[in-house]
Design an enzyme around this catalytic site. Sequence first.
Site, mmCIF file in Angstrom:
data_model
loop_
_atom_site.group_PDB
_atom_site.id
_atom_site.type_symbol
_atom_site.label_atom_id
_atom_site.label_comp_id
_atom_site.label_asym_id
_atom_site.label_seq_id
_atom_site.Cartn_x
_atom_site.Cartn_y
_atom_site.Cartn_z
ATOM 1 N N TYR A 132 -4.115 -8.084 -9.654
ATOM 2 C CA TYR A 132 -3.095 -7.270 -10.298
ATOM 3 C C TYR A 132 -2.114 -8.177 -11.058
ATOM 4 C CZ TYR A 132 0.902 -4.150 -10.631
ATOM 5 O OH TYR A 132 1.951 -3.406 -11.087
ATOM 6 N N ARG A 146 18.230 0.606 7.392
ATOM 7 C CA ARG A 146 17.503 -0.567 6.895
ATOM 8 C C ARG A 146 16.676 -1.170 8.019
ATOM 9 N NH1 ARG A 146 19.896 -5.003 7.254
ATOM 10 N NH2 ARG A 146 21.870 -4.385 6.310
ATOM 11 N N ASP A 201 -5.188 -7.465 -0.262
ATOM 12 C CA ASP A 201 -4.606 -6.343 -0.997
ATOM 13 C C ASP A 201 -5.689 -5.262 -1.043
ATOM 14 O OD1 ASP A 201 -3.834 -4.514 -2.938
ATOM 15 O OD2 ASP A 201 -2.909 -6.014 -4.233
ATOM 16 N N LYS A 254 -0.538 4.146 -5.088
ATOM 17 C CA LYS A 254 -1.852 4.434 -5.652
ATOM 18 C C LYS A 254 -2.592 5.437 -4.766
ATOM 19 C CE LYS A 254 -0.325 1.241 -8.420
ATOM 20 N NZ LYS A 254 -0.671 -0.156 -8.312
HETATM 21 C C1 LIG Z 1 0.048 -1.418 -8.317
HETATM 22 C C2 LIG Z 1 -0.516 -2.563 -7.566
HETATM 23 C C3 LIG Z 1 0.330 -3.478 -6.898
HETATM 24 C C4 LIG Z 1 1.842 -3.405 -6.983
HETATM 25 O O1 LIG Z 1 2.361 -2.297 -6.343
HETATM 26 P P1 LIG Z 1 3.688 -1.510 -6.833
HETATM 27 O O2 LIG Z 1 3.751 -0.366 -5.893
HETATM 28 O O3 LIG Z 1 3.495 -1.131 -8.269
HETATM 29 O O4 LIG Z 1 4.836 -2.472 -6.674
HETATM 30 C C5 LIG Z 1 -0.275 -4.487 -6.164
HETATM 31 N N1 LIG Z 1 -1.620 -4.608 -6.102
HETATM 32 C C6 LIG Z 1 -2.448 -3.761 -6.731
HETATM 33 C C7 LIG Z 1 -3.934 -3.942 -6.610
HETATM 34 C C8 LIG Z 1 -1.933 -2.717 -7.488
HETATM 35 O O5 LIG Z 1 -2.772 -1.889 -8.134
#
Ligand SMILES: *Cc1c(COP(=O)(O)O)cnc(C)c1O
Length: 377
Positions: free
Chosen positions: A102, A50, A173, A198
């Site tokens: 998101y 961890r 983000d 992604k």
């Molecule tokens: C999918 C997504 C998230 C969240 O991420 P997870 O891996 O699904 O927890 C946050 N921001 C954006 C722009 C996303 O497309």
Amino acid sequence: MEQNYHLETLAIHAGQEPDPTTGAIMTPIYQTSTFVQTEPGINQGYEYSRSGNPTRAALEALIAALEGGKYGLAFASGLASMDTLMRLLNPGDHVIVGSDVYGGTYRLFERVLARFGLTFSWVDTSDLNAVKAALRPETKMVWLETPTNPLMSLADIRAIRDLTPANVIITVDNTFASPALQQPLLLGADVVMHSSTKYLGGHSDVVGGLLAFKDDGLYEQVKFLQNAVGAVAGPMDSFLVMRGIKTLSVRMERHSQNGLKIAQFLEDHAAVKRVLYPGLESHPQHDLARRQMKDYGGMVSILLESPEAAQRMVSRTKLFALAESLGGVESLIEHPYSMTHASTASSPIAVPPELVRLSVGIEHIDDLIADVRQALP
Ligand SMILES: *Cc1c(COP(=O)(O)O)cnc(C)c1O
């Protein structure tokens, strides 16, 4: 790793040395919870997975290098990384957030973190005056998504840094662009966040989250939280994200080529009312996109005549699979209003029901265009 290598080279090598004992060129998956100590407190740099794990550490060094930062941290999901980061803040602190983000960001902020005394202003971050007007003495963070999910609008990172007091943390983000197309730390952001599920993972086979930092103090605080809260990335998942990142540059090039061609095809189609893609000259922020991004990626959103037309299209494509998520090599299509953004329905950041979002993959462009054509009336 020397910082003057290009991103394409860093993506393959940063954080990853051949294994000194075996010569293995790929970073081993250190599938272990604990590490043997010779005496209490005497170890080889790792104690408990961890707190730190060599496979995860390689990924953390890699994302730091790709974002032009100094430090990275890896988490079990994008949302886990966001939750950990937000624990920097205290009850009473205020956060400015983009009004098109998101759906899970909205759910985490308003339905979970608001209960702990954080307050959020949902602001159109493409409008600099609106960002300025939302600043308060208790504002501690500005949370930007650019391009936004799903309306593909942009925030000018450098301009927002310039109008925001230095003690306010700017987080971007960067999931939609990836560091291959945009490096927010170099434009003045303090933290970059990724859902590595992604484009970074890129193959729809892993869920993960990453943070990148340039400042020692901020990194130390979040590193403490990563261990204290515990939502870490496992070794196997860290390996998969690193393997995906090796091809990030070539994938983003093809995603961008295909994205632009699909966007141009849709812009000329009579059944499509509007195409939202920063690479089109019709995009209201195309100039900013050209300045801030290297290319425009594979995410394309369109507005159809009606909610029914949108539902019909997403059910008719064959190659574009109807699914949540994005950024994999395979093309996906979805209806944000009823799927990824259902948690924002009837909120101030609700998305239009006639919107369709496409994650354009790296298949042959002719096959992709034919599929979209047959799905439209
Ligand atoms: C999918 C997504 C998230 C969240 O991420 P997870 O891996 O699904 O927890 C946050 N921001 C954006 C722009 C996303 O497309």
